[in-house]
Design a protein around this motif. Structure first.
Motif, PDB file in Angstrom:
ATOM      1  N   MET A 174       0.655  -1.109   0.013  1.00 58.37           N
ATOM      2  CA  MET A 174       0.089   0.133   0.020  1.00 58.37           C
ATOM      3  C   MET A 174       0.778   1.316   0.054  1.00 58.37           C
ATOM      4  SD  MET A 174      -3.045   1.144   2.421  1.00 58.37           S
ATOM      5  CE  MET A 174      -2.157   1.808   3.979  1.00 58.37           C
ATOM      6  N   ARG A 175       2.056   1.039   0.738  1.00 53.49           N
ATOM      7  CA  ARG A 175       2.757   2.344   0.830  1.00 53.49           C
ATOM      8  C   ARG A 175       3.194   2.943  -0.421  1.00 53.49           C
ATOM      9  NH1 ARG A 175       6.871   3.595   5.245  1.00 53.49           N
ATOM     10  NH2 ARG A 175       7.947   5.252   4.656  1.00 53.49           N
ATOM     11  N   CYS A 230       0.433   4.464  -2.483  1.00 54.54           N
ATOM     12  CA  CYS A 230      -0.136   5.686  -1.935  1.00 54.54           C
ATOM     13  C   CYS A 230       0.893   6.652  -2.067  1.00 54.54           C
ATOM     14  CB  CYS A 230      -0.613   5.589  -0.338  1.00 54.54           C
ATOM     15  SG  CYS A 230      -1.967   4.378  -0.124  1.00 54.54           S
ATOM     16  N   THR A 287       1.305   4.560   6.200  1.00 51.67           N
ATOM     17  CA  THR A 287       1.073   2.994   6.900  1.00 51.67           C
ATOM     18  C   THR A 287       0.938   3.032   8.382  1.00 51.67           C
ATOM     19  OG1 THR A 287       3.600   2.596   7.214  1.00 51.67           O
ATOM     20  CG2 THR A 287       2.301   1.673   5.016  1.00 51.67           C
ATOM     21  N   ARG A 288       0.922   4.267   8.879  1.00 51.97           N
ATOM     22  CA  ARG A 288       0.570   4.587  10.410  1.00 51.97           C
ATOM     23  C   ARG A 288      -0.752   4.601  10.699  1.00 51.97           C
ATOM     24  NH1 ARG A 288       6.171   6.100  13.208  1.00 51.97           N
ATOM     25  NH2 ARG A 288       7.360   5.372  11.789  1.00 51.97           N
ATOM     26  N   VAL A 320      -5.453   3.184  -1.836  1.00 45.58           N
ATOM     27  CA  VAL A 320      -5.510   2.370  -0.726  1.00 45.58           C
ATOM     28  C   VAL A 320      -6.188   1.147  -0.801  1.00 45.58           C
ATOM     29  CG1 VAL A 320      -6.515   2.462   1.519  1.00 45.58           C
ATOM     30  CG2 VAL A 320      -5.656   4.866   0.715  1.00 45.58           C
ATOM     31  N   ARG A 334      -3.929  -2.494  -0.333  1.00 48.09           N
ATOM     32  CA  ARG A 334      -4.365  -3.366   0.935  1.00 48.09           C
ATOM     33  C   ARG A 334      -4.451  -4.879   0.467  1.00 48.09           C
ATOM     34  NH1 ARG A 334      -8.579   0.506   4.380  1.00 48.09           N
ATOM     35  NH2 ARG A 334      -6.723   1.527   5.372  1.00 48.09           N
ATOM     36  N   ASP A 366      -1.012  -6.233  -0.213  1.00 47.77           N
ATOM     37  CA  ASP A 366      -0.368  -6.294   0.897  1.00 47.77           C
ATOM     38  C   ASP A 366      -0.684  -7.625   1.522  1.00 47.77           C
ATOM     39  OD1 ASP A 366       1.141  -4.000   0.848  1.00 47.77           O
ATOM     40  OD2 ASP A 366      -0.001  -2.914   2.367  1.00 47.77           O
TER      41      ASP A 366
END
Length: 119
Positions: free
Chosen positions: A1-2, A5, A53-54, A93, A97, A100
């Motif tokens: 995802m990182r 995004c 991702t946080r 997003v 996901r 991931d």
């Protein structure tokens, strides 16, 4: 995802900069105001690349998308570009996901198949 995004946010970084150049032509806006707002938004794009991702990173990304759409009141073309980038943000997003999750399943399958049999 990182990765997905962050790519979207870097694209927005440049779009915000170009929108600032267009907004400078508005005689009702001072150059300081335009570049303060644009600079903060551009900085937020860069910071969000690391925070995506946080917890809360995606929510802050959505807030940035709303701000980008709202900037259409100053530069009308930003209504369209903001909507395009909001769609790209959603796709980044959503599919990020999924990627991931697929990576995690693949890693678990590889870890499970590399253990020696106890026969």
């Amino acid at each position: 995802m990182r990765t997905l995004c962050s790519s979207t946010l870097i694209g927005e970084f440049f779009i915000i900069g170009f929108a600032g150049l267009v907004a400078m032509k508005d005689p009702d806006l001072s150059m300081a105001t335009v570049w303060t707002v644009s600079g903060v938004a551009m900085f937020l794009c860069l910071v969000l690349c690391g925070l995506v991702t946080r917890p809360g990173g995606v929510v802050l990304g959505w807030a940035l998308q709303l701000g980008l759409i709202a900037s259409g009141f100053v530069v009308p073309m930003m209504f369209f570009l903001g909507a395009v980038f909001a769609a790209l943000w959603w796709a980044s997003v959503h599919y990020g996901r999924k990627v991931d999750a697929a990576k995690a399943r693949f890693a678990a399958a590889q870890a499970g198949s590399s253990t020696p049999d106890a026969a």
